[in-house]
Design a protein around this motif. Structure first.
Motif, PDB file in Angstrom:
ATOM      1  N   SER A 114      -0.662  17.956   4.079  1.00 37.64           N
ATOM      2  CA  SER A 114      -0.211  16.759   3.349  1.00 37.64           C
ATOM      3  C   SER A 114      -1.046  15.546   3.751  1.00 37.64           C
ATOM      4  CB  SER A 114       1.247  16.485   3.697  1.00 37.64           C
ATOM      5  OG  SER A 114       1.362  16.289   5.096  1.00 37.64           O
ATOM      6  N   PHE A 115      -1.033  14.537   2.898  1.00 38.16           N
ATOM      7  CA  PHE A 115      -1.632  13.248   3.246  1.00 38.16           C
ATOM      8  C   PHE A 115      -0.679  12.149   2.815  1.00 38.16           C
ATOM      9  CE2 PHE A 115      -4.028   9.395   2.756  1.00 38.16           C
ATOM     10  CZ  PHE A 115      -4.807   9.377   3.908  1.00 38.16           C
ATOM     11  N   HIS A 116      -0.314  11.296   3.778  1.00 38.44           N
ATOM     12  CA  HIS A 116       0.653  10.244   3.457  1.00 38.44           C
ATOM     13  C   HIS A 116       0.209   8.851   3.881  1.00 38.44           C
ATOM     14  CE1 HIS A 116       3.524  13.207   2.047  1.00 38.44           C
ATOM     15  NE2 HIS A 116       3.375  13.889   3.166  1.00 38.44           N
ATOM     16  N   SER A 119       0.843  -1.201   0.000  1.00 40.98           N
ATOM     17  CA  SER A 119       0.000   0.000   0.000  1.00 40.98           C
ATOM     18  C   SER A 119       0.872   1.243   0.000  1.00 40.98           C
ATOM     19  CB  SER A 119      -0.877   0.030   1.257  1.00 40.98           C
ATOM     20  OG  SER A 119      -0.039   0.250   2.384  1.00 40.98           O
ATOM     21  N   GLY A 120       0.226   2.369  -0.240  1.00 47.18           N
ATOM     22  CA  GLY A 120       0.948   3.635  -0.223  1.00 47.18           C
ATOM     23  C   GLY A 120       1.542   3.918   1.141  1.00 47.18           C
ATOM     24  N   ALA A 121       0.737   3.717   2.174  1.00 43.50           N
ATOM     25  CA  ALA A 121       1.222   3.993   3.529  1.00 43.50           C
ATOM     26  C   ALA A 121       2.444   3.132   3.838  1.00 43.50           C
ATOM     27  CB  ALA A 121       0.110   3.726   4.541  1.00 43.50           C
ATOM     28  N   GLU A 122       2.383   1.888   3.418  1.00 40.19           N
ATOM     29  CA  GLU A 122       3.500   0.986   3.707  1.00 40.19           C
ATOM     30  C   GLU A 122       4.771   1.452   2.990  1.00 40.19           C
ATOM     31  OE1 GLU A 122       2.623  -3.085   2.692  1.00 40.19           O
ATOM     32  OE2 GLU A 122       4.365  -3.814   3.787  1.00 40.19           O
ATOM     33  N   ALA A 127       2.271   4.020  -5.517  1.00 42.32           N
ATOM     34  CA  ALA A 127       1.238   3.006  -5.212  1.00 42.32           C
ATOM     35  C   ALA A 127       0.058   3.281  -6.156  1.00 42.32           C
ATOM     36  CB  ALA A 127       0.828   3.055  -3.745  1.00 42.32           C
ATOM     37  N   LYS A 128      -1.154   3.227  -5.655  1.00 44.46           N
ATOM     38  CA  LYS A 128      -2.379   3.527  -6.400  1.00 44.46           C
ATOM     39  C   LYS A 128      -2.349   3.081  -7.871  1.00 44.46           C
ATOM     40  CE  LYS A 128      -4.252   7.311  -3.561  1.00 44.46           C
ATOM     41  NZ  LYS A 128      -5.560   6.792  -3.170  1.00 44.46           N
ATOM     42  N   GLY A 129      -2.039   4.002  -8.803  1.00 45.82           N
ATOM     43  CA  GLY A 129      -2.123   3.706 -10.234  1.00 45.82           C
ATOM     44  C   GLY A 129      -1.091   2.706 -10.732  1.00 45.82           C
ATOM     45  N   PHE A 152       9.735  12.093  -2.388  1.00 44.42           N
ATOM     46  CA  PHE A 152       8.497  12.491  -3.061  1.00 44.42           C
ATOM     47  C   PHE A 152       7.497  11.364  -2.921  1.00 44.42           C
ATOM     48  CE2 PHE A 152      10.414  15.677  -6.341  1.00 44.42           C
ATOM     49  CZ  PHE A 152      10.442  16.635  -5.347  1.00 44.42           C
ATOM     50  N   ASP A 153       6.375  11.689  -2.326  1.00 46.85           N
ATOM     51  CA  ASP A 153       5.253  10.762  -2.263  1.00 46.85           C
ATOM     52  C   ASP A 153       4.442  10.993  -3.536  1.00 46.85           C
ATOM     53  OD1 ASP A 153       2.694   9.753  -1.973  1.00 46.85           O
ATOM     54  OD2 ASP A 153       2.529  10.242   0.149  1.00 46.85           O
ATOM     55  N   GLU A 154       4.639  10.107  -4.512  1.00 49.93           N
ATOM     56  CA  GLU A 154       3.910  10.225  -5.790  1.00 49.93           C
ATOM     57  C   GLU A 154       2.837   9.138  -5.877  1.00 49.93           C
ATOM     58  OE1 GLU A 154       4.726  11.886  -9.154  1.00 49.93           O
ATOM     59  OE2 GLU A 154       6.749  12.657  -8.793  1.00 49.93           O
ATOM     60  N   ILE A 155       2.298   8.843  -4.720  1.00 49.76           N
ATOM     61  CA  ILE A 155       1.297   7.778  -4.667  1.00 49.76           C
ATOM     62  C   ILE A 155       0.046   8.179  -5.445  1.00 49.76           C
ATOM     63  CG2 ILE A 155      -0.274   6.676  -2.979  1.00 49.76           C
ATOM     64  CD1 ILE A 155       2.474   6.610  -1.219  1.00 49.76           C
ATOM     65  N   GLN A 156      -0.305   9.441  -5.358  1.00 46.47           N
ATOM     66  CA  GLN A 156      -1.470   9.904  -6.133  1.00 46.47           C
ATOM     67  C   GLN A 156      -1.063  10.571  -7.445  1.00 46.47           C
ATOM     68  OE1 GLN A 156      -5.729  12.205  -5.358  1.00 46.47           O
ATOM     69  NE2 GLN A 156      -4.581  11.496  -3.636  1.00 46.47           N
ATOM     70  N   THR A 157       0.140  11.172  -7.478  1.00 46.54           N
ATOM     71  CA  THR A 157       0.546  11.925  -8.675  1.00 46.54           C
ATOM     72  C   THR A 157       1.219  11.051  -9.730  1.00 46.54           C
ATOM     73  OG1 THR A 157       2.612  12.468  -7.544  1.00 46.54           O
ATOM     74  CG2 THR A 157       0.878  14.120  -7.443  1.00 46.54           C
TER      75      THR A 157
HETATM   76  C1  LIG Z   1      -0.363  11.133  -1.565  1.00 46.73           C
HETATM   77  C2  LIG Z   1      -0.804   9.885  -0.857  1.00 46.73           C
HETATM   78  N1  LIG Z   1       0.072   9.220  -0.093  1.00 46.73           N
HETATM   79  C3  LIG Z   1      -0.255   8.092   0.548  1.00 46.73           C
HETATM   80  C4  LIG Z   1      -1.535   7.576   0.462  1.00 46.73           C
HETATM   81  C5  LIG Z   1      -1.873   6.313   1.181  1.00 46.73           C
HETATM   82  O1  LIG Z   1      -1.957   5.260   0.291  1.00 46.73           O
HETATM   83  P1  LIG Z   1      -2.701   3.915   0.731  1.00 46.73           P
HETATM   84  O2  LIG Z   1      -4.133   4.269   0.954  1.00 46.73           O
HETATM   85  O3  LIG Z   1      -2.488   2.963  -0.408  1.00 46.73           O
HETATM   86  O4  LIG Z   1      -2.047   3.456   1.990  1.00 46.73           O
HETATM   87  C6  LIG Z   1      -2.494   8.248  -0.318  1.00 46.73           C
HETATM   88  C7  LIG Z   1      -3.879   7.747  -0.396  1.00 46.73           C
HETATM   89  O5  LIG Z   1      -4.816   8.478  -0.665  1.00 46.73           O
HETATM   90  C8  LIG Z   1      -2.123   9.429  -0.983  1.00 46.73           C
HETATM   91  O6  LIG Z   1      -2.994  10.105  -1.741  1.00 46.73           O
END
Ligand SMILES: Cc1ncc(COP(=O)(O)O)c(C=O)c1O
Length: 425
Positions: free
Chosen positions: A136-138, A109-112, A271-273, A242-247
């Motif tokens: 921010s959201f991580h 997952s993104g958080a992981e 992550a995500k995409g 850089f958290d590019e989980i959404q970008t």
């Molecule tokens: C920028 C960003 N980082 C991290 C996360 C967390 O990812 P995950 O829900 O897969 O743990 C998200 C989820 O919305 C996110 O948008």
């Protein structure tokens, strides 16, 4: 399809806790391309993409084929136990996409991935502190909640979080009523103040940031801000994450958003995409950093599952062939049409975005955030068969997360809907 007697929503109410709340009350039984089909047979144009996950659309035939083929060969070998082709091939591809000399570690997952990135930064620098940014959201684990600054509700009653986390300001010129340059100067000053008053830069392991803040309000960071962040990190030996989980994965009209800025992070989280909906995430970092992360000091059972890796390779092929270019082209058209619309109605304070990561800031007659209007539009959209999401600290930013393969006529449909809805309000 026959209307079923008890809906998924009614059944969910019996067994799912409030924490499992979702953005709509739709029961969905099928997904295809840019559409979701509900249990009562209605088609929904999906401009949420499962929150920026199905970037090449739902159930893309090539992704389905790649996943099926991999399932027939091997579902789980265990990356802690054996090597297998899809894992290695994906690591090679991600290395290539990030300029070479990188190494890749997969999680779920993104958080992981963000947890792992912080652990890597601490391991390499032997420093304790992390600098994150307001809004921010991580992620939702304890450590990623600690570096998340987009809502006190995310942190309430969980305090006693990770220590030595500091928050700097992230540019939001519109909200703060400043020019971009004034806002950038202000935000950089908050970093210098942190260094002077709260945490010596030599104690900072990493700065973590989203190049475009997602949950915080679809806010692209200005180029001069990013360049200066890179310089500050270099000056003090701080690793830039850089958290590019959404970008990531074509969302902004490039494979990764950092490509818009002419700088590179030291550590990149994805992550995500990445795999069109299969759970997969990645930490990518320079070889010299990764080589200092000894075996056994981080890990997990499922990271880099063979099926997820095969789906990811297929997703990347589609993005390279058509998705990224289309996201750039349709994104600039969408942005331009939204700007026109903002000129015709008094309810859009700002239109902003990169590629197909676009948000509009809804404001009332006094120019203040209008979260009620956001809810009104989202409800109306659902009635019209369009799924839209909100974001932003004041819950007044309508965000459009179309698949990178979106068609012009689908964007036109959404623009037409917005125009009708806003002008008749
Ligand atoms: C920028 C960003 N980082 C991290 C996360 C967390 O990812 P995950 O829900 O897969 O743990 C998200 C989820 O919305 C996110 O948008």
């Amino acid at each position: 399809m026959d209307k079923i007697a008890v809906s998924l929503e009614e059944r969910a109410d019996q067994v799912l806790p409030p924490i499992a709340k979702r953005a709509t009350r739709l029961g969905i039984v099928k997904a295809k391309g840019h559409y979701l089909i509900s249990e009562d047979g209605k088609e929904y144009l999906d401009f949420a993409s499962g929150v920026a996950v199905t970037n090449v659309g739902h159930n893309h035939p090539e992704v389905v084929e790649a996943a099926k083929k991999q399932m027939e060969e091997m579902i789980h070998g265990g990356h802690n136990v054996v090597y297998y082709p899809s894992y290695i091939e994906l690591a090679e591809k991600l290395n290539e996409l990030n300029g070479g000399s990188q190494m890749v570690y997969f999680s779920n997952s993104g958080a992981e991935a963000n947890e792992g990135a912080m652990k890597l930064a601490k391991k390499v620098t032997k420093r304790p502190a992390i600098i994150s940014f307001k809004r921010s959201f991580h992620g939702r684990t304890m450590a990623t909640t600690s570096i998340t600054g987009s809502s006190a509700a995310h942190r309430k009653d969980y305090e006693g979080l990770l220590p030595s986390v500091y928050f700097a300001d992230y540019p939001y010129a519109f909200k703060n009523n400043r020019t971009e340059q004034e806002e950038v100067d202000h935000c950089l000053e908050t970093i210098h103040e942190l260094f002077s008053y709260q945490i010596d830069p030599e104690n900072v392991a990493a700065m973590v940031m989203e190049p475009v803040q997602g949950e915080g309000g679809y806010l692209p960071a200005p180029v001069p801000f990013m360049k200066e962040i890179r310089r500050i990190c270099d000056e003090h030996g701080i690793l830039l994450i850089f958290d590019e989980i959404q970008t990531g994965f074509g969302r902004t009209g490039k494979m990764f958003a950092y490509e818009h800025y002419g700088i590179r992070p030291d550590i990149l989280t994805l992550a995500k995409g990445i795999a069109s909906g299969f759970p997969l995430s990645a930490i990518i970092a320079r070889r010299d950093l990764m080589e200092q992360w000894p075996a056994g000091t981080h890990g997990g059972t499922y990271g880099g599952n063979p099926v997820a890796c095969a789906a990811s390779l297929s997703t990347i092929r589609i993005l390279e062939r058509e998705g990224i270019a289309n996201a750039a082209e349709q994104g600039s058209y969408f942005l331009q049409e939204l700007k026109k619309l903002a000129g015709q109605t008094g309810q859009i304070g700002e239109v902003r975005g990169l590629g197909l990561m676009i948000g509009i800031e809804l404001t009332n007659e006094n120019g203040n955030p209008d979260s009620q209007l956001l809810q009104y539009i989202r409800d109306k959209a659902l009635e019209e068969g369009i799924i839209l999401l909100g974001c932003g600290v004041n819950k007044n930013v309508l965000r459009f997360i179309a698949p990178t393969t979106v068609k012009r006529k689908e964007i036109d449909r959404v623009i037409h809907f917005l125009k009708e809805t806003l002008l008749s309000k």
